[in-house]
Write a protein that holds these residues in place. Structure first.
Motif, mmCIF file in Angstrom:
data_model
loop_
_atom_site.group_PDB
_atom_site.id
_atom_site.type_symbol
_atom_site.label_atom_id
_atom_site.label_comp_id
_atom_site.label_asym_id
_atom_site.label_seq_id
_atom_site.Cartn_x
_atom_site.Cartn_y
_atom_site.Cartn_z
ATOM 1 N N GLY A 8 1.013 -1.052 0.116
ATOM 2 C CA GLY A 8 -0.053 0.095 -0.020
ATOM 3 C C GLY A 8 1.033 1.102 0.143
ATOM 4 N N LEU A 9 0.318 2.386 -0.761
ATOM 5 C CA LEU A 9 1.285 3.239 -0.676
ATOM 6 C C LEU A 9 0.872 4.643 -0.072
ATOM 7 N N GLU A 10 1.207 5.365 0.601
ATOM 8 C CA GLU A 10 0.850 6.788 1.418
ATOM 9 C C GLU A 10 1.836 7.733 0.337
ATOM 10 N N THR A 11 1.066 8.683 -0.155
ATOM 11 C CA THR A 11 1.783 9.686 -1.123
ATOM 12 C C THR A 11 1.464 11.040 -0.516
ATOM 13 N N HIS A 12 2.331 11.841 -0.372
ATOM 14 C CA HIS A 12 2.489 13.263 -0.261
ATOM 15 C C HIS A 12 2.777 14.079 -1.376
ATOM 16 N N ALA A 13 1.566 14.659 -1.873
ATOM 17 C CA ALA A 13 1.575 15.658 -2.793
ATOM 18 C C ALA A 13 1.436 17.064 -2.345
ATOM 19 N N GLN A 14 2.507 17.980 -2.730
ATOM 20 C CA GLN A 14 2.553 19.361 -2.229
ATOM 21 C C GLN A 14 1.688 19.954 -3.145
ATOM 22 N N LEU A 15 0.711 20.867 -2.487
ATOM 23 C CA LEU A 15 -0.297 21.557 -3.431
ATOM 24 C C LEU A 15 0.163 22.834 -4.001
ATOM 25 N N GLN A 16 -0.194 23.305 -5.126
ATOM 26 C CA GLN A 16 0.121 24.296 -5.822
ATOM 27 C C GLN A 16 -0.551 25.398 -5.260
ATOM 28 N N THR A 17 -0.148 25.921 -4.157
ATOM 29 C CA THR A 17 -0.756 27.197 -3.472
ATOM 30 C C THR A 17 0.246 28.050 -3.257
ATOM 31 N N LYS A 18 0.030 29.326 -3.450
ATOM 32 C CA LYS A 18 0.991 30.408 -3.320
ATOM 33 C C LYS A 18 1.624 30.648 -1.819
ATOM 34 N N SER A 19 0.372 30.401 -1.029
ATOM 35 C CA SER A 19 0.876 30.526 0.532
ATOM 36 C C SER A 19 0.767 29.155 1.043
ATOM 37 N N LYS A 20 1.034 29.225 2.370
ATOM 38 C CA LYS A 20 0.981 27.927 3.286
ATOM 39 C C LYS A 20 -0.520 27.723 3.550
ATOM 40 N N ILE A 21 -0.752 26.443 4.309
ATOM 41 C CA ILE A 21 -1.961 26.087 4.470
ATOM 42 C C ILE A 21 -2.672 26.831 5.635
ATOM 43 N N PHE A 22 -1.982 27.392 6.537
ATOM 44 C CA PHE A 22 -2.621 28.021 7.554
ATOM 45 C C PHE A 22 -2.181 29.385 8.175
ATOM 46 N N CYS A 23 -1.157 29.874 6.953
ATOM 47 C CA CYS A 23 -0.669 31.106 7.148
ATOM 48 C C CYS A 23 -0.533 31.855 5.750
ATOM 49 N N GLY A 24 0.026 33.196 5.639
ATOM 50 C CA GLY A 24 0.134 33.730 4.472
ATOM 51 C C GLY A 24 1.635 33.647 3.911
ATOM 52 N N ALA A 25 2.528 32.970 4.596
ATOM 53 C CA ALA A 25 3.906 32.863 4.218
ATOM 54 C C ALA A 25 3.994 32.101 2.863
ATOM 55 N N SER A 26 5.023 32.449 1.973
ATOM 56 C CA SER A 26 5.280 31.925 0.723
ATOM 57 C C SER A 26 5.546 30.435 0.740
ATOM 58 N N ASN A 144 11.138 27.023 6.225
ATOM 59 C CA ASN A 144 10.693 27.452 4.928
ATOM 60 C C ASN A 144 9.571 26.232 4.468
ATOM 61 N N ARG A 145 9.776 25.060 4.858
ATOM 62 C CA ARG A 145 8.555 24.140 4.306
ATOM 63 C C ARG A 145 7.631 24.018 5.383
ATOM 64 N N ALA A 146 7.992 24.309 6.692
ATOM 65 C CA ALA A 146 6.772 24.280 7.558
ATOM 66 C C ALA A 146 5.678 24.848 7.473
ATOM 67 N N GLY A 147 4.297 24.015 7.231
ATOM 68 C CA GLY A 147 3.140 24.665 7.067
ATOM 69 C C GLY A 147 2.755 24.501 5.669
ATOM 70 N N THR A 148 3.772 23.980 4.523
ATOM 71 C CA THR A 148 3.449 24.205 3.237
ATOM 72 C C THR A 148 2.315 22.860 3.061
ATOM 73 N N PRO A 149 1.233 23.397 2.336
ATOM 74 C CA PRO A 149 0.047 22.319 2.273
ATOM 75 C C PRO A 149 0.369 21.073 1.425
ATOM 76 N N LEU A 150 0.006 19.945 2.279
ATOM 77 C CA LEU A 150 0.026 18.773 1.552
ATOM 78 C C LEU A 150 -1.053 17.840 1.416
ATOM 79 N N LEU A 151 -1.323 17.064 0.455
ATOM 80 C CA LEU A 151 -2.336 16.181 0.524
ATOM 81 C C LEU A 151 -2.051 14.886 0.410
#
Length: 478
Positions: A8-26, A144-151
């Motif tokens: 079974g696979l667990e895959t992390h896809a980083q979402l193409q948003t300009k800002s992080k998932i819970f704040c406005g950082a790039s 820098n990666r902290a808070g980057t949105p993942l699916l």
């Protein structure tokens, strides 16, 4: 004794948003360490998370693309663990009510289709990154990666070989790029897989699994699974038990090694995040997202086979990326629907080979769809042969003309179609190659090909090949 592999696979896809998932950082890649870590990323006292709406839209798109259930009410949870690159001491993720539940992806291995079912896909934030180089024996932390949105996309344990796992990962990789939610850049960590691997004897319950973490290439995924499978089989056959664990793959040795014993969900002490309200996903919101989605690859494949007469194989290749599919559509629009099959052949053949050789993407191809269509049209109307078409292709690729007609005119590549002219050349070839003529009449078919070659050589490849064949056969009484 025969063993069955369960993957079974667990895959992390980083979402193409300009800002992080819970704040406005790039979320831009490649910035200097900690230059994109704001107060929320650093978990300073008193800060509060605010959900990025676009991240939820990305999750909804994925759920719609795989035919999954989109949860009406989705909840975020705190996943508690301590690590230097996790400043809060917990990761905001989802446990009981993810955005996406179920769904399936169809893969093809060795010509056979197989459905891989998905368990769920949930939103979460990425952690930071520990840096161990150039610190004189110490480690540094880049947030820098902290808070980057993942699916995080979790499959059922439906795969039975490394080949199936790779096929699934590739199909997933194509899909998230196709619907525009992830750039799929594995070198930058935008798409990475964890593989849960176990073995069992057929008919028995699942064996104890070990999770191979952070595989960022399809080649490493295949190598890691194959090594892990053989390692587990050897351990069991030698009388030892498999212990549930998290392992890492070393590309240099081709081996997996244990990192830590595997945690279960209760070890993370999940509980609903009190700072985030539940997400309400209405039918109207789903309909709005669906209306903005592109035609899905499986739908487009069916259209290409029905509308353009492509084989299922050709349609599958052409729709392997959204960019290639659009290139094909633009070429057909210029060349005409009747020439769709020839356009597909050139895209899969000459164009794909040149792109691979020069390590370019189709978006960077020097030859644009309309230019390729021009080559196809001149082959169809017998202005040039397929062979001369490749010469025109080379010229356009190297920027030697604005279109096929300009190159044909400048280089004098127009095909000879005058029957009288070709017949005169064939008469000369037959007179100069009496031995080949005798061999052909003695039953040696290769001699005929030699005569065709001589005729084409005499015309510098400009004669219509079919006319050469037909006239030669007539002259030889074949």
């Amino acid at each position: 004794m025969k063993w069955e592999v369960v993957i079974g696979l667990e895959t992390h896809a980083q979402l193409q948003t300009k800002s992080k998932i819970f704040c406005g950082a790039s979320t831009a890649f490649g910035a200097e360490p900690n230059t994109q870590a704001d107060a929320v990323s650093l978990a300073l006292p008193g800060v509060l998370p605010v959900l990025n709406r676009e991240a939820v839209v990305c999750a909804i798109k994925f759920g719609l693309a795989i035919g999954a259930h989109i949860t009406d009410r989705s909840v975020f949870a705190r996943k508690n663990y301590f690590y230097p690159d996790l400043p809060k001491g917990y990761q905001i993720s989802q446990m009981d009510l993810p955005v996406v539940a179920g769904g399936a992806i169809t893969i093809n291995v060795d010509g056979a289709d197989k459905v891989v079912n998905l368990t769920r896909a949930h939103l979460e934030e990425d952690a930071g990154k520990s840096l161990h180089e150039d610190f004189h024996g110490k480690s540094g932390i880049d947030l820098n990666r902290a808070g980057t949105p993942l699916l995080e996309i979790v499959s059922e344990p439906d795969m039975r070989s490394a080949a199936e796992a790779v096929a699934y990962a590739k199909k997933l990789h194509e899909l998230v790029q196709w619907i525009g939610i992830c750039d799929g850049n594995m070198q930058e960590g935008s798409f990475r897989c964890d593989a849960n691997v176990s073995v069992r004897r057929p008919g028995e319950p699942y064996g104890t699994r070990r999770e191979i973490k952070n595989l960022n290439s399809f080649r490493f995924l295949e190598q890691a699974i194959n090594y892990e499978v053989q390692w587990q089989i050897n351990e069991i056959e030698e009388g030892r038990k498999i212990q549930q664990a998290t392992v890492l793959f070393d590309p240099d040795t081709g081996e997996t090694r244990m990192m830590r014993s595997k945690e279960d969900a209760h070890d993370y002490r999940y509980f609903p995040d009190p700072d985030l309200l539940p997400v309400e996903i209405t039918e109207a919101w789903k309909a709005e997202v669906k209306a903005g989605m592109p035609e899905l690859p499986q739908v487009m494949q069916q259209r290409f086979t029905g509308e353009y007469g492509l084989s299922a194989y050709d349609a599958g290749i052409i729709t392997s990326s959204r960019e290639m599919a659009q290139y094909f559509l633009d070429a057909v629009a210029a060349a005409g629907t009747a020439n769709a099959k020839l356009c597909a052949n050139w895209i899969q053949g000459e164009l794909a080979a040149r792109l691979n050789r020069e390590e370019r993407s189709i978006a960077d191809a020097p030859i644009k769809p309309a230019q390729l269509a021009g080559i196809v049209q001149r082959i169809v109307d017998n202005t040039i042969s397929n062979k001369i078409g490749r010469d025109v292709f080379d010229a356009l690729w190297n920027g030697e003309g604005k279109d096929a007609d300009a190159v044909i005119e400048a280089k004098g590549l127009k095909q000879i179609t005058d029957t009288g002219a070709i017949e005169a050349i064939i008469d000369e070839v037959l007179a100069a190659n009496s031995k080949s003529v005798e061999e052909f009449r003695a039953g040696k078919d290769k001699a005929f090909n030699a005569l065709v070659g001589q005729a084409m050589k005499a015309t510098k490849g400009k004669a219509n090949p079919q006319q050469v064949n037909d006239l030669l056969k007539k002259k030889l009484g074949a």
